[in-house]
Design a protein around this motif. Structure first.
Motif, mmCIF file in Angstrom:
data_model
loop_
_atom_site.group_PDB
_atom_site.id
_atom_site.type_symbol
_atom_site.label_atom_id
_atom_site.label_comp_id
_atom_site.label_asym_id
_atom_site.label_seq_id
_atom_site.Cartn_x
_atom_site.Cartn_y
_atom_site.Cartn_z
ATOM 1 N N ILE A 15 10.919 51.953 28.981
ATOM 2 C CA ILE A 15 10.541 50.563 29.273
ATOM 3 C C ILE A 15 9.108 50.496 29.774
ATOM 4 N N ILE A 16 8.740 51.404 30.667
ATOM 5 C CA ILE A 16 7.362 51.416 31.182
ATOM 6 C C ILE A 16 6.383 51.625 30.034
ATOM 7 N N GLY A 17 6.682 52.584 29.160
ATOM 8 C CA GLY A 17 5.802 52.844 28.023
ATOM 9 C C GLY A 17 5.725 51.654 27.085
ATOM 10 N N TYR A 18 6.880 51.043 26.800
ATOM 11 C CA TYR A 18 6.923 49.887 25.907
ATOM 12 C C TYR A 18 6.099 48.719 26.468
ATOM 13 N N VAL A 19 6.314 48.417 27.740
ATOM 14 C CA VAL A 19 5.576 47.307 28.353
ATOM 15 C C VAL A 19 4.078 47.606 28.368
ATOM 16 N N ALA A 20 3.722 48.846 28.664
ATOM 17 C CA ALA A 20 2.304 49.215 28.690
ATOM 18 C C ALA A 20 1.665 49.034 27.315
ATOM 19 N N VAL A 21 2.357 49.506 26.284
ATOM 20 C CA VAL A 21 1.823 49.403 24.926
ATOM 21 C C VAL A 21 1.759 47.938 24.482
ATOM 22 N N ARG A 22 2.775 47.160 24.825
ATOM 23 C CA ARG A 22 2.786 45.736 24.439
ATOM 24 C C ARG A 22 1.629 44.970 25.067
ATOM 25 N N ARG A 23 1.178 45.411 26.216
ATOM 26 C CA ARG A 23 0.086 44.706 26.899
ATOM 27 C C ARG A 23 -1.264 44.953 26.245
ATOM 28 N N THR A 24 -1.324 45.896 25.311
ATOM 29 C CA THR A 24 -2.606 46.197 24.661
ATOM 30 C C THR A 24 -3.041 45.107 23.696
ATOM 31 N N LYS A 78 -0.261 49.633 15.439
ATOM 32 C CA LYS A 78 -0.997 50.464 16.400
ATOM 33 C C LYS A 78 -0.170 50.635 17.678
ATOM 34 N N GLN A 79 0.540 49.573 18.071
ATOM 35 C CA GLN A 79 1.428 49.675 19.228
ATOM 36 C C GLN A 79 2.543 50.669 18.957
ATOM 37 N N LEU A 80 3.077 50.635 17.749
ATOM 38 C CA LEU A 80 4.135 51.565 17.371
ATOM 39 C C LEU A 80 3.629 53.008 17.399
ATOM 40 N N VAL A 81 2.437 53.238 16.874
ATOM 41 C CA VAL A 81 1.837 54.578 16.909
ATOM 42 C C VAL A 81 1.611 55.011 18.360
#
Length: 173
Positions: free
Chosen positions: A133-142, A148-151
């Motif tokens: 979840i932390i990783g997902y939220v961090a990537v989504r905030r980009t 690119k978020q998926l990568v």
């Protein structure tokens, strides 16, 4: 509840980032502790498992605090005081929260409501979900393109797996 959320949002961005970093460190540490205990489940009881996890999380929390104090000493030539000391305590203290859910699960095993092995598996899954979840939220905030978020998320997962594998190798498993 609303006030606490507002107070956290009012904190400087750097402080929130440092607190999240401490939480991630502690989550990886807790995951490693739980996985080692899971591999040795026949030699560990629920009370010992919970105490070991708690001690490990307290240790990583103190290590983070000591690192902050040493860095402050090196840069400022003095011990932190007042607001800076409170900020350091707040940041390092967020690591303690990473153990709450897993400790509740281990307490259920301690009270005999579930067996230790499923409790340790549950704690490990909770840690993995937290990291995800932390990783997902961090990537989504980009706000970059979805692919690119998926990568980026894939790379974070691979790095996280590398951390877990190295932690397990360090414990001889």
């Amino acid at each position: 509840m609303g006030e606490g959320r507002t107070a956290r949002r009012d904190r400087p961005v750097d402080e929130r980032a440092e607190a999240l970093k401490e939480r991630v460190y502690a989550t990886f540490t807790g995951l490693a502790i739980v996985l080692v205990q899971l591999e040795n489940v026949d030699h560990v009881g629920p009370i010992r498992a919970a105490i070991t996890l708690l001690v490990g999380i307290v240790a990583i929390t103190l290590a983070g605090f000591v690192a902050d104090v040493v860095a402050h000493l090196a840069v400022h030539g003095a011990f932190p005081r007042g607001a800076e000391l409170r900020r350091m305590l707040r940041i390092s203290g967020t690591a303690l929260a990473s153990a709450l859910g897993p400790l509740v699960i281990l307490a259920l095993a301690g009270f005999g409501l579930i067996a230790l092995e499923p409790a340790l598996v549950g704690a490990a899954v909770l840690y993995l979900v937290t990291l995800g979840i932390i990783g997902y939220v961090a990537v989504r905030r980009t706000h970059v393109a979805w692919w690119k978020q998926l990568v980026a998320l894939g790379l974070l997962v691979l790095l996280g797996l590398a951390v877990v594998v190295l932690q397990q190798l360090a414990h001889g498993h």
